[in-house]
Design a protein around this motif. Structure first.
Motif, PDB file in Angstrom:
ATOM      1  N   ARG A  99       0.600  -1.278   0.146  1.00 48.96           N
ATOM      2  CA  ARG A  99      -0.108  -0.021   0.000  1.00 48.96           C
ATOM      3  C   ARG A  99       0.954   1.253  -0.099  1.00 48.96           C
ATOM      4  NH1 ARG A  99      -3.106  -3.293   3.300  1.00 48.96           N
ATOM      5  NH2 ARG A  99      -2.144  -2.173   5.066  1.00 48.96           N
ATOM      6  N   THR A 100       2.037   1.341   0.657  1.00 49.25           N
ATOM      7  CA  THR A 100       2.714   2.449   1.030  1.00 49.25           C
ATOM      8  C   THR A 100       3.575   2.593  -0.465  1.00 49.25           C
ATOM      9  OG1 THR A 100       3.101   1.988   3.211  1.00 49.25           O
ATOM     10  CG2 THR A 100       4.717   3.311   2.058  1.00 49.25           C
ATOM     11  N   THR A 101       3.892   1.636  -1.106  1.00 49.82           N
ATOM     12  CA  THR A 101       4.510   1.601  -2.365  1.00 49.82           C
ATOM     13  C   THR A 101       3.461   2.189  -3.439  1.00 49.82           C
ATOM     14  OG1 THR A 101       5.981  -0.244  -1.807  1.00 49.82           O
ATOM     15  CG2 THR A 101       5.855   0.417  -4.252  1.00 49.82           C
ATOM     16  N   PHE A 114       4.556  -1.052 -16.563  1.00 43.69           N
ATOM     17  CA  PHE A 114       5.308  -2.026 -15.792  1.00 43.69           C
ATOM     18  C   PHE A 114       4.890  -2.049 -14.205  1.00 43.69           C
ATOM     19  CE2 PHE A 114       8.698  -3.018 -12.822  1.00 43.69           C
ATOM     20  CZ  PHE A 114       9.132  -4.501 -13.161  1.00 43.69           C
ATOM     21  N   ASP A 115       4.996  -0.552 -13.720  1.00 47.48           N
ATOM     22  CA  ASP A 115       4.699  -0.597 -12.411  1.00 47.48           C
ATOM     23  C   ASP A 115       3.162  -1.005 -11.936  1.00 47.48           C
ATOM     24  OD1 ASP A 115       6.902   0.649 -11.916  1.00 47.48           O
ATOM     25  OD2 ASP A 115       6.115   2.764 -12.169  1.00 47.48           O
ATOM     26  N   LYS A 120       0.009  -5.150  -9.408  1.00 45.27           N
ATOM     27  CA  LYS A 120      -0.961  -5.899  -9.472  1.00 45.27           C
ATOM     28  C   LYS A 120      -0.759  -7.387  -9.181  1.00 45.27           C
ATOM     29  CE  LYS A 120      -2.836  -7.757 -13.277  1.00 45.27           C
ATOM     30  NZ  LYS A 120      -3.371  -7.765 -14.638  1.00 45.27           N
ATOM     31  N   TYR A 121       0.259  -7.961  -9.552  1.00 44.75           N
ATOM     32  CA  TYR A 121       0.589  -9.209  -9.427  1.00 44.75           C
ATOM     33  C   TYR A 121       1.263  -9.384  -8.032  1.00 44.75           C
ATOM     34  CZ  TYR A 121      -0.511 -10.654 -13.982  1.00 44.75           C
ATOM     35  OH  TYR A 121      -1.365 -10.831 -15.354  1.00 44.75           O
ATOM     36  N   ILE A 122       1.939  -8.582  -7.448  1.00 43.36           N
ATOM     37  CA  ILE A 122       2.478  -8.686  -6.274  1.00 43.36           C
ATOM     38  C   ILE A 122       1.134  -9.022  -5.201  1.00 43.36           C
ATOM     39  CG2 ILE A 122       3.710  -7.722  -4.342  1.00 43.36           C
ATOM     40  CD1 ILE A 122       5.520  -8.795  -6.482  1.00 43.36           C
ATOM     41  N   ARG A 123       0.113  -7.899  -5.405  1.00 41.52           N
ATOM     42  CA  ARG A 123      -1.305  -8.214  -4.706  1.00 41.52           C
ATOM     43  C   ARG A 123      -1.284  -9.519  -4.683  1.00 41.52           C
ATOM     44  NH1 ARG A 123      -4.746  -3.990  -2.495  1.00 41.52           N
ATOM     45  NH2 ARG A 123      -2.955  -2.534  -3.333  1.00 41.52           N
ATOM     46  N   LYS A 124      -1.672 -10.010  -6.151  1.00 47.18           N
ATOM     47  CA  LYS A 124      -2.428 -11.339  -6.273  1.00 47.18           C
ATOM     48  C   LYS A 124      -1.473 -12.459  -5.641  1.00 47.18           C
ATOM     49  CE  LYS A 124      -4.849 -10.481 -10.600  1.00 47.18           C
ATOM     50  NZ  LYS A 124      -4.966 -10.874 -11.959  1.00 47.18           N
ATOM     51  N   ILE A 125      -0.345 -12.272  -5.627  1.00 45.93           N
ATOM     52  CA  ILE A 125       0.761 -13.314  -5.361  1.00 45.93           C
ATOM     53  C   ILE A 125       0.473 -13.308  -3.842  1.00 45.93           C
ATOM     54  CG2 ILE A 125       3.211 -13.645  -4.710  1.00 45.93           C
ATOM     55  CD1 ILE A 125       3.538 -12.800  -7.583  1.00 45.93           C
ATOM     56  N   ILE A 126       0.705 -12.287  -3.057  1.00 47.02           N
ATOM     57  CA  ILE A 126       0.322 -12.234  -1.356  1.00 47.02           C
ATOM     58  C   ILE A 126      -0.803 -12.777  -0.996  1.00 47.02           C
ATOM     59  CG2 ILE A 126       2.292 -10.471  -1.180  1.00 47.02           C
ATOM     60  CD1 ILE A 126       0.156  -8.399  -0.587  1.00 47.02           C
ATOM     61  N   MET A 141       2.371 -13.363 -15.065  1.00 51.97           N
ATOM     62  CA  MET A 141       3.175 -12.124 -14.759  1.00 51.97           C
ATOM     63  C   MET A 141       4.368 -12.137 -15.484  1.00 51.97           C
ATOM     64  SD  MET A 141       5.108 -11.100 -10.992  1.00 51.97           S
ATOM     65  CE  MET A 141       5.572  -9.568 -10.727  1.00 51.97           C
ATOM     66  N   LEU A 142       4.878 -13.212 -15.835  1.00 55.92           N
ATOM     67  CA  LEU A 142       6.019 -13.230 -16.727  1.00 55.92           C
ATOM     68  C   LEU A 142       5.681 -12.638 -18.150  1.00 55.92           C
ATOM     69  CD1 LEU A 142       8.802 -14.047 -17.463  1.00 55.92           C
ATOM     70  CD2 LEU A 142       8.093 -16.401 -18.140  1.00 55.92           C
ATOM     71  N   SER A 143       4.517 -13.205 -18.780  1.00 52.80           N
ATOM     72  CA  SER A 143       3.736 -13.137 -20.035  1.00 52.80           C
ATOM     73  C   SER A 143       3.341 -11.594 -20.148  1.00 52.80           C
ATOM     74  CB  SER A 143       2.488 -13.811 -20.142  1.00 52.80           C
ATOM     75  OG  SER A 143       2.049 -13.452 -21.333  1.00 52.80           O
TER      76      SER A 143
END
Length: 186
Positions: A99-101, A114-115, A120-126, A141-143
């Motif tokens: 959230r801070t980032t 990119f950001d 978005k993917y970091i949120r899904k991963i966690i 995410m890679l694609s």
């Protein structure tokens, strides 16, 4: 060392520089402090010394008011710190840091694709609890990142840290350093 994935070969130099950090701080400008800290963070990340990487990225973030000329380094340090929290398994901290980032990047002006995709993917991963779901998320995410990386305006991010290799390391179950090394030393 960073560009070729030769992280292990850098270990002696990294230790030497870390021991003499006060000397370097006194003899280089503030902009170069940020670059030095960033490189130490990336090198430690590549050696799987995530606590040390976290220290260097946090130094940049905590002193970001000093590094106004180093906006890109500060920005990337925030993204990399999220990866470090993932690697360390600090799930209790990462949601708040995400959230801070997001707030920090939003204040910087228009976001790069990119950001947006990365966050978005970091949120899904966690939020994911299943290993098979995680693998699929990393593949998605890679694609997405590979498509974005084709845009020259977006490619700058990859020049300072190979996020794509990090995602590939998660998919293949190999170390980040091994993936980068094999890319540059076939």
């Amino acid at each position: 060392y960073i560009l070729t994935g030769s992280y292990r070969e850098s270990e002696k130099k990294v230790i030497e520089v870390q021991k003499e950090i006060d000397f370097y701080k006194e003899n280089i400008g503030l902009h170069n402090h940020a670059i030095l800290y960033f490189n130490l963070g990336v090198l430690n990340f590549g050696m799987n010394k995530f606590s040390k990487a976290l220290f260097w990225f946090s130094e940049i973030i905590n002193e970001s008011h000093k590094y106004k000329r180093s906006v890109t380094v500060t920005h990337l340090s925030r993204l990399l710190r999220l990866l470090v929290f993932l690697e360390l398994g600090h799930t209790d901290i990462i949601e708040n840091q995400l959230r801070t980032t997001i707030r920090y990047i939003a204040k910087q002006g228009p976001q790069l694709a990119f950001d947006q995709a990365f966050l978005k993917y970091i949120r899904k991963i966690i939020s994911s609890n299943h290993p098979s779901e995680l693998t699929n998320l990393y593949k998605e995410m890679l694609s997405t990142l590979l498509k974005i990386a084709k845009d020259p305006a977006e490619a700058k991010t990859q020049e300072l840290f190979d996020f794509i290799s990090w995602v590939e390391s998660k998919i293949k179950g190999k170390s980040f350093a091994e993936i980068v090394y094999r890319k540059h030393n076939p």
